[in-house]
Design an enzyme around this catalytic site. Structure first.
Site, short mmCIF file in Angstrom:
data_model
loop_
_atom_site.label_atom_id
_atom_site.label_comp_id
_atom_site.label_asym_id
_atom_site.label_seq_id
_atom_site.Cartn_x
_atom_site.Cartn_y
_atom_site.Cartn_z
N TYR A 11 -18.59 -46.64 29.99
CA TYR A 11 -19.09 -45.29 29.68
C TYR A 11 -19.17 -44.44 30.97
O TYR A 11 -18.72 -43.29 30.98
CB TYR A 11 -20.46 -45.40 29.00
CG TYR A 11 -21.01 -44.08 28.49
CD1 TYR A 11 -20.44 -43.45 27.38
CD2 TYR A 11 -22.09 -43.46 29.10
CE1 TYR A 11 -20.95 -42.24 26.90
CE2 TYR A 11 -22.61 -42.27 28.62
CZ TYR A 11 -22.03 -41.66 27.52
OH TYR A 11 -22.54 -40.46 27.06
N ILE A 59 -30.69 -37.58 25.27
CA ILE A 59 -30.92 -36.59 24.23
C ILE A 59 -31.17 -37.31 22.91
O ILE A 59 -30.43 -38.27 22.57
CB ILE A 59 -29.70 -35.64 24.07
CG1 ILE A 59 -29.22 -35.13 25.45
CG2 ILE A 59 -30.02 -34.49 23.13
CD1 ILE A 59 -30.23 -34.36 26.26
N1 LIG Z 1 -27.23 -38.37 23.27
C1 LIG Z 1 -27.25 -38.52 24.58
O1 LIG Z 1 -28.25 -39.00 25.15
C2 LIG Z 1 -26.08 -38.06 25.43
C3 LIG Z 1 -26.28 -38.01 26.82
C4 LIG Z 1 -25.24 -37.60 27.64
C5 LIG Z 1 -24.02 -37.25 27.09
N2 LIG Z 1 -23.86 -37.31 25.75
C6 LIG Z 1 -22.52 -36.96 25.22
O2 LIG Z 1 -22.65 -35.90 24.29
C7 LIG Z 1 -21.63 -36.03 23.29
C8 LIG Z 1 -22.27 -36.03 21.92
O3 LIG Z 1 -23.19 -37.09 21.83
P1 LIG Z 1 -24.24 -37.27 20.63
O4 LIG Z 1 -25.43 -37.91 21.22
O5 LIG Z 1 -24.38 -36.03 19.87
O6 LIG Z 1 -23.47 -38.41 19.79
P2 LIG Z 1 -23.42 -38.71 18.22
O7 LIG Z 1 -23.01 -40.13 18.12
O8 LIG Z 1 -24.67 -38.27 17.54
O9 LIG Z 1 -22.22 -37.77 17.73
C9 LIG Z 1 -20.90 -37.98 18.18
C10 LIG Z 1 -19.94 -37.45 17.14
O10 LIG Z 1 -18.61 -37.68 17.62
C11 LIG Z 1 -17.83 -38.14 16.53
N3 LIG Z 1 -16.70 -38.92 17.01
C12 LIG Z 1 -16.68 -40.19 17.51
N4 LIG Z 1 -15.43 -40.58 17.76
C13 LIG Z 1 -14.62 -39.54 17.44
C14 LIG Z 1 -13.22 -39.34 17.49
N5 LIG Z 1 -12.37 -40.31 17.91
N6 LIG Z 1 -12.73 -38.13 17.09
C15 LIG Z 1 -13.56 -37.17 16.65
N7 LIG Z 1 -14.89 -37.31 16.55
C16 LIG Z 1 -15.42 -38.49 16.96
C17 LIG Z 1 -18.77 -38.98 15.68
O11 LIG Z 1 -18.29 -39.13 14.35
C18 LIG Z 1 -20.05 -38.17 15.77
O12 LIG Z 1 -20.14 -37.22 14.74
C19 LIG Z 1 -20.87 -37.32 23.61
O13 LIG Z 1 -19.71 -37.00 24.35
C20 LIG Z 1 -21.86 -38.10 24.47
O14 LIG Z 1 -21.22 -39.02 25.31
C21 LIG Z 1 -24.85 -37.71 24.90
#
Ligand SMILES: NC(=O)c1ccc[n+]([C@@H]2O[C@H](COP(=O)([O-])OP(=O)(O)OC[C@H]3O[C@@H](n4cnc5c(N)ncnc54)[C@H](O)[C@@H]3O)[C@@H](O)[C@H]2O)c1
Length: 261
Positions: free
Chosen positions: A158, A193
């Site tokens: 990651y 988040i």
């Molecule tokens: N939640 C956190 O703490 C956090 C922290 C830092 C960065 N992020 C980043 O923010 C972004 C969103 O995270 P989140 O927490 O909302 O995640 P989440 O898992 O709630 O949502 C991610 C979404 O991406 C979709 N997805 C997964 N693989 C896919 C693909 N191959 N094609 C299209 N869609 C796809 C999933 O179906 C899901 O709806 C991500 O890139 C994550 O790495 C999240």
């Protein structure tokens, strides 16, 4: 003097818009007047987001879209411009997390994380940069993470992927600006988040250790709380708007102070 952000007349694409940060971002952009293509590999969840935006009086469509599939990128961009024209905002948000030790990460695991988190973002930039320039200019926002700035145990794949997004953002920002294309590219680096992704991480911890793990997560944020999807969506809104017109190749850290010390 305060200035309202008005995105009316602009189309936006948000990948991974069926959940968490992507879903909230789609809502916030629509509330600012953008017409939003909500894309997700989970078609039903993308449709739920689009329907909720429509019911709130906004403009949205949903597109079933796997960010790893180049042909699906072309189709998703076409669906967006057919529906709304004027593609000006691209949020490369779709991503997956993987918490495993170095010994546990298989080659297939590693490739999958890099495919979705890195190749997916690259294909997004490639598919929309010229279209956005021809629409009059635009803003690409790539979701990296604090894990793209600092390391964390059990997150080698990651962290590698999010570090790659950070520098791919800078490289493409320079290339687009240097070639006279009016497309800005910036990365956003959230702390922890509260989204389904984070819940999955907690559920992966043995039940008797979950409370301690949550307390540990809180302690990592000097501001005293975990982040909410709105915290990230607001930063994305700013980067999507002309208020950030002088920003490209920047990394916007939204982490409650986690990486400040
Ligand atoms: N939640 C956190 O703490 C956090 C922290 C830092 C960065 N992020 C980043 O923010 C972004 C969103 O995270 P989140 O927490 O909302 O995640 P989440 O898992 O709630 O949502 C991610 C979404 O991406 C979709 N997805 C997964 N693989 C896919 C693909 N191959 N094609 C299209 N869609 C796809 C999933 O179906 C899901 O709806 C991500 O890139 C994550 O790495 C999240």
């Amino acid at each position: 003097m305060s200035q309202e952000i008005d995105l009316s007349g602009r189309a936006a694409m948000v990948t991974g818009a069926g959940s968490g940060i992507g879903r909230r971002t789609a809502h916030v952009l629509a509330e600012a007047g953008a017409s939003v293509a909500c894309t997700d590999v989970n078609a039903a969840s993308a449709q739920e987001t689009a329907t909720a935006i429509q019911e709130a009086g906004g403009q949205a469509i949903s597109v079933a879209h796997d960010v790893v599939d180049e042909a699906q990128w072309a189709a998703a961009v076409k669906a967006t411009t057919d529906a709304f024209g004027n593609l000006r905002i691209m949020v490369n948000n779709a991503g997956i997390e993987l918490v495993k030790t170095i010994d546990q990460i298989s080659t297939a695991d590693f490739r999958r994380v890099m495919d979705i988190n890195v190749l997916g973002v690259f294909l997004g930039i490639q598919a929309c940069a010229d279209v956005m320039h021809e629409s009059g200019g635009g803003s690409i926002i790539n979701l990296s993470s604090v894990a793209g700035l600092i390391g964390a145990p059990r997150q080698a794949a990651y962290c590698a992927s999010k570090g790659a997004v950070r520098l791919m953002t800078k490289a493409t920002a320079l290339e687009l600006a240097g070639s006279g294309r009016k497309v800005r590219v910036n990365s956003v680096h959230p702390g922890i988040i509260e989204t389904p992704m984070m819940n999955d991480l907690i559920m992966g911890v043995p039940e008797d250790q979950r409370e301690a793990r949550i307390a540990q997560m809180h302690a990592r944020h000097p501001i005293g709380r975990l982040g909410q999807p709105t915290d990230i969506a607001n930063a994305i809104l700013f980067l999507a708007s002309d208020m950030s017109d002088f920003m490209t190749g920047s990394e916007v850290v939204v982490d409650g102070g986690m990486t400040a010390n």
